[in-house]
Design an enzyme around this catalytic site. Structure first.
Site, short mmCIF file in Angstrom:
data_model
loop_
_atom_site.label_atom_id
_atom_site.label_comp_id
_atom_site.label_asym_id
_atom_site.label_seq_id
_atom_site.Cartn_x
_atom_site.Cartn_y
_atom_site.Cartn_z
N HIS A 52 8.96 -21.39 -6.89
CA HIS A 52 8.37 -22.70 -6.63
C HIS A 52 9.35 -23.67 -5.98
O HIS A 52 9.15 -24.89 -6.04
CB HIS A 52 7.81 -23.29 -7.92
N ARG A 77 14.69 -16.11 -10.36
CA ARG A 77 13.26 -15.78 -10.25
C ARG A 77 12.93 -15.69 -8.76
O ARG A 77 12.96 -16.71 -8.05
CB ARG A 77 12.39 -16.83 -10.93
N ASP A 91 22.26 -7.43 -5.13
CA ASP A 91 23.50 -7.30 -4.35
C ASP A 91 24.24 -8.63 -4.28
O ASP A 91 25.47 -8.66 -4.17
CB ASP A 91 23.19 -6.80 -2.94
N GLU A 155 1.05 -13.94 -16.66
CA GLU A 155 0.53 -15.22 -16.22
C GLU A 155 -0.97 -15.23 -15.97
O GLU A 155 -1.51 -16.23 -15.49
CB GLU A 155 1.24 -15.65 -14.93
N ASP A 181 0.10 -20.97 -15.12
CA ASP A 181 -0.75 -20.02 -14.42
C ASP A 181 -1.73 -19.34 -15.37
O ASP A 181 -2.87 -19.05 -14.99
CB ASP A 181 0.09 -18.99 -13.68
#
Length: 257
Positions: A52, A77, A91, A155, A181
């Site tokens: 977001h 996230r 990585d 969610e 959500d």
């Protein structure tokens, strides 16, 4: 060449112990200086939010690097559950992942595999990436998997129905319940605190615990945090850099008007 040890994932260890609540802060601004400052504020973890917030891979890499200067663990996230972005974040140095919108065990398994090297996963075996201190961590490719933490987000009502199957996926360390959500999926858009939503969250936490996994969620005000901790949540995000600025600015102005 100077050699380094593989960083221990303190977030994963504390989550697995389920002894004390794991409390964290969302980072949404993408500002290196504020990330560095907040990572030393005493939270158990800070989360770089790529879902977001308008953060590309390089901005997320910079946030990981800035947060690593502090005492908090770093969690990321990604915007989506796709292998290419999970591989790049791993990585870049990410060890802990909260994966958005995981509805099925198959989606959870795909996330785990993207974060782990073979034979457990499909992460590309490059030993000179930032996560390996550019080749200065001996045996990184064979050691890294043990410190990876994968937390799928439940969610939707579909995901709630599949909680036990998601928990059963090898490599899933915990389950994160997304109230906003989930409430939208239930027909209560904008009302994550609706009693009907609370009941689903309460029962979901109990089911996650019955599977032997920690349960996680977020609540950006004191009452909501206390409510979820009272339901037995093992990890709760208690705010964000954005909410800290908003509330701090409003409180400061109110004091001087």
């Amino acid at each position: 060449m100077t050699e380094f040890a593989l960083p221990r994932n303190a977030f994963k260890a504390k989550l697995a112990a389920r002894k004390d609540p794991v409390l964290g802060l969302w980072l949404m601004l993408g500002a290196d200086a504020s990330t560095e400052l907040l990572a030393d504020a005493g939270f158990d973890y800070v989360l770089v939010d790529g879902e977001h917030s308008p953060l590309d891979i390089d901005l997320m890499r910079r946030q990981i690097a800035a947060a690593e200067r502090g005492a908090s663990s770093v969690v990321v996230r990604p915007p989506v559950n796709e292998a290419w972005i999970l591989k790049q974040l791993a990585d870049a140095g990410a060890q802990s992942f909260i994966i958005p919108m995981v509805d099925t065990a198959e989606q959870a398994e795909a996330a785990v595999q993207a974060c782990l090297y073979p034979p457990q996963g499909i992460r590309g075996a490059a030993g000179v990436v930032r996560a390996a201190r550019y080749g200065r961590i001996p045996g990184y490719l064979t050691k890294a998997n043990a410190e990876i933490c994968v937390v799928p987000q439940v969610e939707t009502l579909t995901a709630v129905e599949n909680i036990e199957a998601i928990c059963a996926v090898e490599g899933v360390d915990a389950i994160f319940i997304g109230p906003s959500d989930l409430s939208a999926s239930m027909g209560f858009t904008g009302r994550p605190g609706a009693p009907e939503v609370d009941e689903v969250i309460r029962s979901s936490i109990a089911r996650i615990h019955a599977c032997g996994k920690p349960a996680c969620t977020l609540g950006f005000d004191e009452a909501t945090v206390a409510k979820y901790l009272g339901m037995g949540a093992d990890m709760v995000a208690v705010g964000s850099d954005v909410t800290l600025l908003l509330r701090g600015a409003a409180e400061l102005l109110a004091k001087h008007r």
